[in-house]
Design a protein around this motif. Structure first.
Motif, PDB file in Angstrom:
ATOM      1  N   ILE A 128       0.831  -1.191   0.000  1.00  0.00           N
ATOM      2  CA  ILE A 128       0.000   0.000   0.000  1.00  0.00           C
ATOM      3  C   ILE A 128       0.873   1.250   0.000  1.00  0.00           C
ATOM      4  N   ASP A 129       0.525   2.216  -0.864  1.00  0.00           N
ATOM      5  CA  ASP A 129       1.291   3.460  -0.973  1.00  0.00           C
ATOM      6  C   ASP A 129       0.681   4.612  -0.181  1.00  0.00           C
ATOM      7  N   LEU A 130      -0.628   4.562   0.073  1.00  0.00           N
ATOM      8  CA  LEU A 130      -1.306   5.633   0.809  1.00  0.00           C
ATOM      9  C   LEU A 130      -2.592   5.081   1.416  1.00  0.00           C
ATOM     10  N   CYS A 131      -2.910   5.509   2.648  1.00  0.00           N
ATOM     11  CA  CYS A 131      -4.121   5.054   3.337  1.00  0.00           C
ATOM     12  C   CYS A 131      -5.075   6.218   3.566  1.00  0.00           C
ATOM     13  N   ILE A 132      -6.357   5.950   3.338  1.00  0.00           N
ATOM     14  CA  ILE A 132      -7.420   6.907   3.651  1.00  0.00           C
ATOM     15  C   ILE A 132      -8.320   6.232   4.673  1.00  0.00           C
ATOM     16  N   LEU A 133      -8.431   6.830   5.867  1.00  0.00           N
ATOM     17  CA  LEU A 133      -9.090   6.146   6.975  1.00  0.00           C
ATOM     18  C   LEU A 133     -10.291   6.921   7.501  1.00  0.00           C
ATOM     19  N   ASP A 134     -11.411   6.235   7.624  1.00  0.00           N
ATOM     20  CA  ASP A 134     -12.535   6.730   8.411  1.00  0.00           C
ATOM     21  C   ASP A 134     -12.210   6.438   9.875  1.00  0.00           C
ATOM     22  N   ILE A 135     -12.867   7.110  10.806  1.00  0.00           N
ATOM     23  CA  ILE A 135     -12.595   6.862  12.224  1.00  0.00           C
ATOM     24  C   ILE A 135     -13.587   5.866  12.808  1.00  0.00           C
ATOM     25  N   PHE A 174      -6.867  11.012   7.297  1.00  0.00           N
ATOM     26  CA  PHE A 174      -8.163  10.738   7.908  1.00  0.00           C
ATOM     27  C   PHE A 174      -9.241  11.433   7.092  1.00  0.00           C
ATOM     28  N   LEU A 175     -10.350  10.721   6.840  1.00  0.00           N
ATOM     29  CA  LEU A 175     -11.515  11.267   6.150  1.00  0.00           C
ATOM     30  C   LEU A 175     -12.721  10.911   7.002  1.00  0.00           C
ATOM     31  N   THR A 176     -13.243  11.878   7.743  1.00  0.00           N
ATOM     32  CA  THR A 176     -14.229  11.562   8.772  1.00  0.00           C
ATOM     33  C   THR A 176     -15.172  12.723   9.037  1.00  0.00           C
ATOM     34  N   ALA A 177     -16.333  12.387   9.609  1.00  0.00           N
ATOM     35  CA  ALA A 177     -17.291  13.423  10.002  1.00  0.00           C
ATOM     36  C   ALA A 177     -16.941  14.042  11.353  1.00  0.00           C
ATOM     37  N   LEU A 178     -15.980  13.448  12.071  1.00  0.00           N
ATOM     38  CA  LEU A 178     -15.557  13.995  13.369  1.00  0.00           C
ATOM     39  C   LEU A 178     -14.622  15.179  13.119  1.00  0.00           C
ATOM     40  N   ASN A 179     -15.183  16.371  13.179  1.00  0.00           N
ATOM     41  CA  ASN A 179     -14.412  17.546  12.776  1.00  0.00           C
ATOM     42  C   ASN A 179     -14.098  18.514  13.907  1.00  0.00           C
ATOM     43  N   GLN A 180     -14.299  18.077  15.153  1.00  0.00           N
ATOM     44  CA  GLN A 180     -13.932  18.945  16.270  1.00  0.00           C
ATOM     45  C   GLN A 180     -12.407  19.045  16.370  1.00  0.00           C
ATOM     46  N   GLU A 181     -11.955  20.164  16.921  1.00  0.00           N
ATOM     47  CA  GLU A 181     -10.518  20.415  16.976  1.00  0.00           C
ATOM     48  C   GLU A 181      -9.765  19.293  17.690  1.00  0.00           C
TER      49      GLU A 181
END
Length: 239
Positions: free
Chosen positions: A46-53, A77-84
């Protein structure tokens, strides 16, 4: 070909992103659980990972930590959790970038390219192209099917690449005839295309029962859309 692990439990989004990434020339390994992602990561280069939380059997944070313990592969990270606090935590445990949902596809693709460039992971689409069970070596004008070389002439090779580069769009006959004219120095007769593509079809056979080249009567040719769809389904089965 650059290989991307896409971990996303929402099927519709996973399917959409898989198709978008494949259209950009990446090979995609979709996964919807932590365990399937781990299995793919261990099995594939794998060259790159895109992760949901949020995942059914764990979370992307622990997945990131497991990957980072053994590899410096870029992680987004690609997620709906967008708090700081979520963003800070994701970056602190080793992620290279953090993109919140909802997001724009253009920005999503741009962030991937930034990470590939940052980690000096070279795009190889200009040298090697894959489709179905075919591998095209553009530099050497060779094509293989399951590691067995197929005897395409240089012109036949170029006619295939012109269709593949169109990513499923129809390439009109005039454009293809102009390509032949540029390469041979003389403008060919209209039926020359029919002869060339008839020969190519006999040589490259099919992929999972689907012909690689489709004839669009009265207009031109295209690399079969069904090939892209079958590839996506194959990647889904590997998750």
């Amino acid at each position: 070909m650059i290989q991307i692990l896409l971990v996303e439990d929402y099927e519709a989004l996973r399917t959409e992103l898989t198709e978008v990434l494949m259209a950009e020339g990446y090979k995609v390994f979709p996964a919807n659980t932590l365990m399937s992602a781990l299995h793919t990561f261990r099995k594939q280069q794998i060259d790159l990972c895109i992760l949901d939380i949020r995942l059914p059997d764990g979370d992307g944070y622990s997945l990131c930590q497991k990957f980072r313990a053994v590899s410096d592969v870029p992680i987004i990270f690609l997620t709906a959790l967008n708090q700081e606090e979520h963003i800070i935590h994701g970056l602190e445990i080793g992620a290279d970038d953090y993109l919140s949902k909802p997001f724009r596809l253009g920005e999503f693709l741009a962030r991937i390219k930034v990470q590939l460039k940052k980690h000096n992971i070279q795009e190889q689409q200009g040298v090697i192209r894959h489709s179905g069970n075919l591998t095209f070596d553009i530099q050497n004008y060779t094509v293989k099917s399951n590691n067995q070389e197929i005897n395409l002439s240089p012109v036949e090779f170029l006619l295939c690449m012109e269709l593949i580069s169109a990513k499923g769009a129809v390439v009109n006959r005039n454009q293809l005839l102009q390509l032949l004219s540029d390469k041979t120095g003389s403008f060919p007769e209209d039926n020359t295309l029919t002869v060339y593509y008839s020969r190519i079809k006999k040589k490259i056979s099919t992929f999972n029962g689907c012909e690689y080249i489709e004839t669009v009567r009265g207009y031109g040719y295209r690399w079969a859309i069904a090939i892209y769809e079958k590839e996506r389904r194959q990647y889904e089965l590997e998750r």
